[in-house]
Scaffold this active site. Sequence first.
Site, PDB file in Angstrom:
ATOM      1  N   HIS A 152       0.882  -1.169   0.000  1.00 28.15           N
ATOM      2  CA  HIS A 152       0.000   0.000   0.000  1.00 28.15           C
ATOM      3  C   HIS A 152       0.921   1.221   0.000  1.00 28.15           C
ATOM      4  O   HIS A 152       1.999   1.177   0.604  1.00 28.15           O
ATOM      5  CB  HIS A 152      -0.845   0.110   1.270  1.00 28.15           C
ATOM      6  CG  HIS A 152      -1.717  -1.055   1.587  1.00 28.15           C
ATOM      7  ND1 HIS A 152      -1.253  -2.182   2.196  1.00 28.15           N
ATOM      8  CD2 HIS A 152      -3.050  -1.233   1.425  1.00 28.15           C
ATOM      9  CE1 HIS A 152      -2.261  -3.028   2.385  1.00 28.15           C
ATOM     10  NE2 HIS A 152      -3.363  -2.486   1.925  1.00 28.15           N
TER      11      HIS A 152
ATOM     12  N   ASP B 261       2.287   2.022   3.378  1.00 29.43           N
ATOM     13  CA  ASP B 261       3.211   1.067   4.019  1.00 29.43           C
ATOM     14  C   ASP B 261       4.643   1.481   3.748  1.00 29.43           C
ATOM     15  O   ASP B 261       5.504   1.380   4.601  1.00 29.43           O
ATOM     16  CB  ASP B 261       3.121  -0.357   3.427  1.00 29.43           C
ATOM     17  CG  ASP B 261       1.740  -0.932   3.420  1.00 29.43           C
ATOM     18  OD1 ASP B 261       0.956  -0.578   4.299  1.00 29.43           O
ATOM     19  OD2 ASP B 261       1.462  -1.749   2.515  1.00 29.43           O
TER      20      ASP B 261
HETATM   21  C1  XLS Z   1      -7.394  -6.833   4.555  1.00 29.89           C
HETATM   22  C2  XLS Z   1      -6.906  -7.065   3.207  1.00 29.89           C
HETATM   23  C3  XLS Z   1      -5.783  -6.141   2.758  1.00 29.89           C
HETATM   24  C4  XLS Z   1      -5.620  -6.174   1.277  1.00 29.89           C
HETATM   25  C5  XLS Z   1      -4.818  -5.055   0.712  1.00 29.89           C
HETATM   26  O1  XLS Z   1      -8.067  -7.647   5.144  1.00 29.89           O
HETATM   27  O2  XLS Z   1      -6.524  -8.399   3.088  1.00 29.89           O
HETATM   28  O3  XLS Z   1      -4.598  -6.467   3.408  1.00 29.89           O
HETATM   29  O4  XLS Z   1      -5.053  -7.362   0.856  1.00 29.89           O
HETATM   30  O5  XLS Z   1      -5.399  -3.827   0.941  1.00 29.89           O
END
Ligand code: XLS
Length: 438
Positions: free
Chosen positions: A102, A105
């Site tokens: 993201h 991140d």
């Molecule tokens: C949350 C999601 C997230 C997505 C990416 O539960 O799994 O991590 O994979 O935004």
Amino acid sequence: MSNTYFPDIPKIQYEGPQSKNSLAFKHYNPDEKVEGRTMKEQLRFAVSYWHTFRGTGSDPFGVGTAIRPWDDGSASLANAQKRAHVAFEFMEKLGAPFYCFHDRDVAPEGATLAESNQNLDAVAKVLKEEQERTGIRLLWGTACLFVHPRYCHGAATSCNAEVFAYAGAQVKKALEVTHHLGGAGYVFWGGREGYSTLLNTNMKREVDHLAKLLHLAVEHKKKIGFTGPFYIEPKPKEPTRHQYDSDAAACLNFLREYGLLEHFKLNIETNHATLAGHTMQHELEVAAAAGVLGSIDANTGDELLGWDTDQFPTSIYLTTQIMLSLMKAGGFTTGGLNFDAKVRRESFEPVDLFHAHIGGMDAFARGLKIAAAIRADGRLDRFVQERYSSWDHGIGAQVEQGKASLTDLEAYILKNGEPKTNSSGRQEMLENLINEFI
Ligand code: XLS
Ligand code: NI
Ligand code: NI
């Protein structure tokens, strides 16, 4: 190979099933071919930046436990850039060919959008250098539209149009950075796109707005020349009580209703499937049947806990089922197996990150080999084919080809009487067959 942040950990090698080395692969042998393609090409493993490099081990009852000697704990740009080097040393030693992130991140959110964008560019520069140094690639990027308090009512589905505008601006930049880094795809996970109570919610308007944001993203993708697929990642609940992208079928309906289907595939996550009351294999089959099985967030839940525990997958039975469905669908093209998974809070040392990924990769390597053996054996396929063989000729074929009306069916039954005796579903025999290979 860089050797600064994990000095005690060697490059992880394949040592075979007899090895007792906890820092070696027992089954994942990247260059070994299965059904004509290397394991590396078939499995396309990716490391998720948020869990592996930003996870602290905090939970609602306690602060983080993770020991990460390289991280000064600050939200500085320098710390974020250093972390990018750490991430690539980790992935290089692990031998993971891809990663996912993201925007927030990898780079800290600034005081303004302009500052956040600058931070993102500054970290993306390091990511790009590291990609070039190691050959590790970006499987997909995404925008974090759920952590910041502005997104408390959702992003695209917020009641506040200004927040929608912010989300759009953030998606624009995240898309551009993904494109700049040669990302193979781009993910939309629903974040807070859902509701906590219908008392304050105009559902129709919110879902319209969600589709609007996705249409704008499609438009921008074309504008910048990004050719990778968009993925929607279904999840039924958490953080909201009801997430609009609740499962694969709901996503397909939404995409069709709003004319978005041609632009999207699905990114199916194991733990989300179970939260939706489905098996992972069910969700994969729904996606594959619609021709939109794009990518996988490989994790697993806990049988006793009803939330997204994001554990590393270790069940061979599960990985075998996943690989059976995936291989039947023709395998990955742009997608891959992204470990959207985190080490437990009690596993706080850096080496635990290696054990976790090695275990997940070995579990999938076994699933791949077992699924290939089941496919080569052919009994399972033949059974299913035979089970539907009445559709290959006669009245079945006429129905499938659209050549029979209800009047024709009536005439057929009046002439032929009761249907031919059904044959057994043989569930137990087939379960035993699978266990022959595990
Ligand atoms: C949350 C999601 C997230 C997505 C990416 O539960 O799994 O991590 O994979 O935004
Ligand atoms: Ni996910
Ligand atoms: Ni998840």
